[in-house]
Motif scaffolding. Structure first.
Motif, PDB file in Angstrom:
ATOM      1  N   THR A 299       0.807  -1.221   0.000  1.00 36.10           N
ATOM      2  CA  THR A 299       0.000   0.000   0.000  1.00 36.10           C
ATOM      3  C   THR A 299       0.840   1.272   0.000  1.00 36.10           C
ATOM      4  O   THR A 299       0.314   2.347  -0.219  1.00 36.10           O
ATOM      5  CB  THR A 299      -0.914   0.044   1.235  1.00 36.10           C
ATOM      6  N   LEU A 300       2.143   1.167   0.277  1.00 38.65           N
ATOM      7  CA  LEU A 300       3.063   2.285   0.395  1.00 38.65           C
ATOM      8  C   LEU A 300       2.710   3.191   1.576  1.00 38.65           C
ATOM      9  O   LEU A 300       3.383   3.194   2.592  1.00 38.65           O
ATOM     10  CB  LEU A 300       3.134   3.098  -0.898  1.00 38.65           C
ATOM     11  N   PHE A 301       1.614   3.952   1.468  1.00 36.37           N
ATOM     12  CA  PHE A 301       1.330   4.979   2.469  1.00 36.37           C
ATOM     13  C   PHE A 301       0.160   4.634   3.397  1.00 36.37           C
ATOM     14  O   PHE A 301      -0.008   5.283   4.424  1.00 36.37           O
ATOM     15  CB  PHE A 301       1.037   6.308   1.779  1.00 36.37           C
ATOM     16  N   MET A 302      -0.661   3.640   3.064  1.00 32.51           N
ATOM     17  CA  MET A 302      -1.858   3.348   3.859  1.00 32.51           C
ATOM     18  C   MET A 302      -1.513   2.829   5.258  1.00 32.51           C
ATOM     19  O   MET A 302      -2.294   3.005   6.197  1.00 32.51           O
ATOM     20  CB  MET A 302      -2.739   2.336   3.125  1.00 32.51           C
ATOM     21  N   THR A 303      -0.361   2.194   5.405  1.00 34.12           N
ATOM     22  CA  THR A 303       0.027   1.679   6.721  1.00 34.12           C
ATOM     23  C   THR A 303       0.689   2.726   7.600  1.00 34.12           C
ATOM     24  O   THR A 303       0.936   2.487   8.784  1.00 34.12           O
ATOM     25  CB  THR A 303       1.007   0.495   6.559  1.00 34.12           C
ATOM     26  N   PHE A 304       0.986   3.883   7.047  1.00 32.07           N
ATOM     27  CA  PHE A 304       1.726   4.918   7.783  1.00 32.07           C
ATOM     28  C   PHE A 304       1.009   5.344   9.066  1.00 32.07           C
ATOM     29  O   PHE A 304       1.644   5.426  10.135  1.00 32.07           O
ATOM     30  CB  PHE A 304       1.984   6.113   6.868  1.00 32.07           C
ATOM     31  N   PRO A 305      -0.298   5.654   9.046  1.00 31.62           N
ATOM     32  CA  PRO A 305      -0.939   6.125  10.286  1.00 31.62           C
ATOM     33  C   PRO A 305      -0.819   5.151  11.448  1.00 31.62           C
ATOM     34  O   PRO A 305      -0.488   5.549  12.570  1.00 31.62           O
ATOM     35  CB  PRO A 305      -2.402   6.323   9.860  1.00 31.62           C
ATOM     36  N   ILE A 306      -1.071   3.863  11.201  1.00 34.60           N
ATOM     37  CA  ILE A 306      -1.047   2.907  12.322  1.00 34.60           C
ATOM     38  C   ILE A 306       0.375   2.627  12.775  1.00 34.60           C
ATOM     39  O   ILE A 306       0.640   2.475  13.970  1.00 34.60           O
ATOM     40  CB  ILE A 306      -1.777   1.599  11.942  1.00 34.60           C
ATOM     41  N   ILE A 307       1.324   2.605  11.830  1.00 32.58           N
ATOM     42  CA  ILE A 307       2.725   2.410  12.209  1.00 32.58           C
ATOM     43  C   ILE A 307       3.219   3.595  13.027  1.00 32.58           C
ATOM     44  O   ILE A 307       3.903   3.441  14.047  1.00 32.58           O
ATOM     45  CB  ILE A 307       3.595   2.202  10.955  1.00 32.58           C
ATOM     46  N   ARG A 308       2.860   4.797  12.607  1.00 34.68           N
ATOM     47  CA  ARG A 308       3.259   6.005  13.344  1.00 34.68           C
ATOM     48  C   ARG A 308       2.689   5.984  14.755  1.00 34.68           C
ATOM     49  O   ARG A 308       3.389   6.317  15.728  1.00 34.68           O
ATOM     50  CB  ARG A 308       2.773   7.242  12.592  1.00 34.68           C
ATOM     51  N   THR A 309       1.432   5.595  14.891  1.00 34.75           N
ATOM     52  CA  THR A 309       0.801   5.547  16.212  1.00 34.75           C
ATOM     53  C   THR A 309       1.514   4.563  17.126  1.00 34.75           C
ATOM     54  O   THR A 309       1.768   4.859  18.301  1.00 34.75           O
ATOM     55  CB  THR A 309      -0.675   5.161  16.074  1.00 34.75           C
ATOM     56  N   ILE A 310       1.850   3.385  16.602  1.00 35.36           N
ATOM     57  CA  ILE A 310       2.534   2.375  17.415  1.00 35.36           C
ATOM     58  C   ILE A 310       3.917   2.873  17.832  1.00 35.36           C
ATOM     59  O   ILE A 310       4.323   2.719  18.991  1.00 35.36           O
ATOM     60  CB  ILE A 310       2.639   1.048  16.635  1.00 35.36           C
ATOM     61  N   LEU A 311       4.638   3.491  16.902  1.00 33.30           N
ATOM     62  CA  LEU A 311       5.973   3.984  17.223  1.00 33.30           C
ATOM     63  C   LEU A 311       5.937   5.024  18.338  1.00 33.30           C
ATOM     64  O   LEU A 311       6.788   5.033  19.232  1.00 33.30           O
ATOM     65  CB  LEU A 311       6.612   4.591  15.968  1.00 33.30           C
ATOM     66  N   ILE A 312       4.946   5.896  18.291  1.00 32.63           N
ATOM     67  CA  ILE A 312       4.846   6.954  19.300  1.00 32.63           C
ATOM     68  C   ILE A 312       4.320   6.400  20.620  1.00 32.63           C
ATOM     69  O   ILE A 312       4.854   6.705  21.693  1.00 32.63           O
ATOM     70  CB  ILE A 312       3.950   8.093  18.791  1.00 32.63           C
ATOM     71  N   ARG A 313       3.274   5.583  20.561  1.00 33.17           N
ATOM     72  CA  ARG A 313       2.685   5.027  21.787  1.00 33.17           C
ATOM     73  C   ARG A 313       3.694   4.195  22.570  1.00 33.17           C
ATOM     74  O   ARG A 313       3.772   4.261  23.799  1.00 33.17           O
ATOM     75  CB  ARG A 313       1.471   4.162  21.451  1.00 33.17           C
ATOM     76  N   GLU A 314       4.458   3.392  21.864  1.00 38.42           N
ATOM     77  CA  GLU A 314       5.410   2.502  22.532  1.00 38.42           C
ATOM     78  C   GLU A 314       6.771   3.151  22.740  1.00 38.42           C
ATOM     79  O   GLU A 314       7.669   2.531  23.286  1.00 38.42           O
ATOM     80  CB  GLU A 314       5.574   1.205  21.729  1.00 38.42           C
ATOM     81  N   ARG A 315       6.929   4.406  22.261  1.00 37.06           N
ATOM     82  CA  ARG A 315       8.190   5.145  22.392  1.00 37.06           C
ATOM     83  C   ARG A 315       9.375   4.314  21.880  1.00 37.06           C
ATOM     84  O   ARG A 315      10.391   4.143  22.532  1.00 37.06           O
ATOM     85  CB  ARG A 315       8.405   5.565  23.844  1.00 37.06           C
ATOM     86  N   ILE A 316       9.207   3.785  20.669  1.00 41.18           N
ATOM     87  CA  ILE A 316      10.192   2.890  20.074  1.00 41.18           C
ATOM     88  C   ILE A 316      11.483   3.644  19.764  1.00 41.18           C
ATOM     89  O   ILE A 316      11.467   4.816  19.374  1.00 41.18           O
ATOM     90  CB  ILE A 316       9.615   2.267  18.783  1.00 41.18           C
TER      91      ILE A 316
END
Length: 447
Positions: free
Chosen positions: A136-153
């Motif tokens: 999808t290239l860009f469709m997964t960006f929102p959920i990946i961004r949320t996980i990265l921020i929530r989990e402070r990766i």
């Protein structure tokens, strides 16, 4: 609903005296330029997040928050799945925070905790081919961004070259300024259409990678040739492979053709918990792979005291000492010769001695510590903004380089849009559960 424990799968130096302040593990997000992007604001960042991390992980030095990403994870069973699971468990024991992201499997969707308190995000994407999600290239960006921020990766670790989710997660993570590591679990050719396509995708992903891990020297050479990545960025570590394969039908046809049903038993995929029981019923383990990056099946067989006969392909010659394996060319006559040789030397093999040797040679704890070194090295790499990263993609080819640059610029703009619609400060962070606390957790869903 409760998840029961799952049954089953840059250089090469490190200065042990060199440490890095914990605050440095927090990624700094690059900007395209000093001017504000479209929308009149820069992507938001939290005020001094390193202070929060220092308080949360007080007393723990050089620990990482790792997001493992792949389309391949439990309940699907295979080498990559087992590698991610066992590596994650050992990293948890070392005090690191580990979170896994994969696609949904059937009704298994949302957030789950599995054995040892390992947190798994089963994102609501469905596989369409060989457990791979649709690109999808860009469709997964929102959920990946949320996980990265929530989990402070702090480090994103992608697995497997033909995992769509892996490639997209690494691309988005680099856009946001995170450190990224990639593990290649397979060998690919250079001539057929599929390999050419996959090699170009891999070249795009590894053009801006911090560190890479391969499973053998052969695998490293293959990855370097396919992707053009700097050899100094590639490490070797060991991992598990296994599962069913496309050659099973041909074997069954051969069994039928020569009426060998009473002498040849086809088990298919063997549950991980039953592997030992199957192996100890034999004396010689025959591996006839035409290509292998490593082959964990050989390790399992040797650990159970079996003498191994294998084709001399890929990274197989690097796996076992010479007195524990008989190698042959991938030719039927040479394989027969090797089996005869193995039968002759079998009386001198002590299964218990072989098991104890394997116990000293290979350990998941050792793999975790080696991977920990790779994460430390990744965190030491310099931060670069988009303008400095684009030339790396431009060097990937006359037309492909320009296409890759366009994709990354669009990805950066999508990130800016997401930051405008939902600033980083509006995303709630989850509390850390690190170290010994994992052993006290019961596997439950995260509401």
């Amino acid at each position: 609903m409760t998840d029961l424990p799952l049954e089953g799968k840059k250089g090469m130096w490190h200065d042990p005296g060199q440490t890095r302040p914990l605050a440095s593990s927090v990624p700094r997000r690059p900007h395209l330029s000093k001017q504000a992007p479209s929308g009149g604001r820069q992507p938001a960042t939290r005020a001094r997040p390193e202070e929060k991390i220092s308080r949360t992980m007080d007393g723990i030095s050089r620990k990482h928050r790792i997001l493992m990403v792949s389309d391949f994870f439990f309940p699907n069973f295979g080498g990559v799945e087992s590698h991610i699971y066992y590596l994650s468990q050992c990293l948890l024991k070392l005090g690191h925070k580990v979170v896994v992201m994969t696609h949904a499997y059937g009704k298994r969707s949302g957030v789950r905790y599995v054995t040892g308190g390992l947190k798994v995000y089963y994102v609501p994407w469905r596989p369409f081919l060989m457990q791979n999600t649709v690109p999808t290239l860009f469709m997964t960006f929102p959920i990946i961004r949320t996980i990265l921020i929530r989990e402070r990766i702090s480090v994103v670790h992608g697995h497997q070259a033909f995992s769509t989710l892996c490639h997209e997660a690494l691309m988005h993570a680099r856009t946001m300024g995170y450190k990224v590591v990639f593990t290649d679990h397979s060998l690919y050719g250079f001539a057929d259409v599929g390999s050419i396509h996959m090699n170009k995708v891999l070249q795009f992903t590894l053009a801006d990678i911090d560190q890479a891990i391969c499973v053998s020297h052969t695998s490293k050479e293959n990855t370097v040739l396919r992707s053009g990545i700097c050899p100094e960025k590639v490490f070797m570590v060991r991992f598990i492979v296994g599962g069913d394969g496309p050659k099973r039908v041909r074997l069954e046809e051969m069994r039928e053709k020569f009426s060998l049903q009473d002498r040849v038993e086809m088990l298919g995929a063997v549950p991980h918990a039953q592997v030992r029981s199957v192996l100890i019923s034999g004396h010689i383990f025959l591996n006839s792979s035409l290509t292998e990056a490593f082959c964990i099946a050989i390790l399992e067989a040797a650990s159970c005291g079996l003498l191994t006969v294998s084709t001399r392909v890929g990274g197989v010659p690097e796996v076992l000492p010479d007195d524990m394996i008989v190698l042959a060319e991938p030719d039927p006559e040479d394989m027969v010769r090797a089996v005869k040789k193995a039968i002759d030397i079998l009386p001198g093999i002590d299964p218990q001695t072989m098991h104890l040797r394997m116990k000293r040679l290979y350990s998941w704890d050792d793999v975790a510590k080696r991977t920990e070194i790779v994460y430390d090295r990744a965190m030491q790499s310099s931060d670069t903004n988009l303008l400095h990263r684009l030339p790396k993609y431009l060097s990937c080819g006359a037309w492909a380089g320009k296409l890759f640059c366009l994709v990354m610029i669009l990805n950066y703009l999508v990130w800016c849009l997401l930051e405008f619609l939902q600033p980083t400060g509006d995303i709630e962070e989850v509390p850390d559960v690190i170290g010994p606390l994992h052993s006290q957790l019961h596997p439950v869903d995260d509401d």
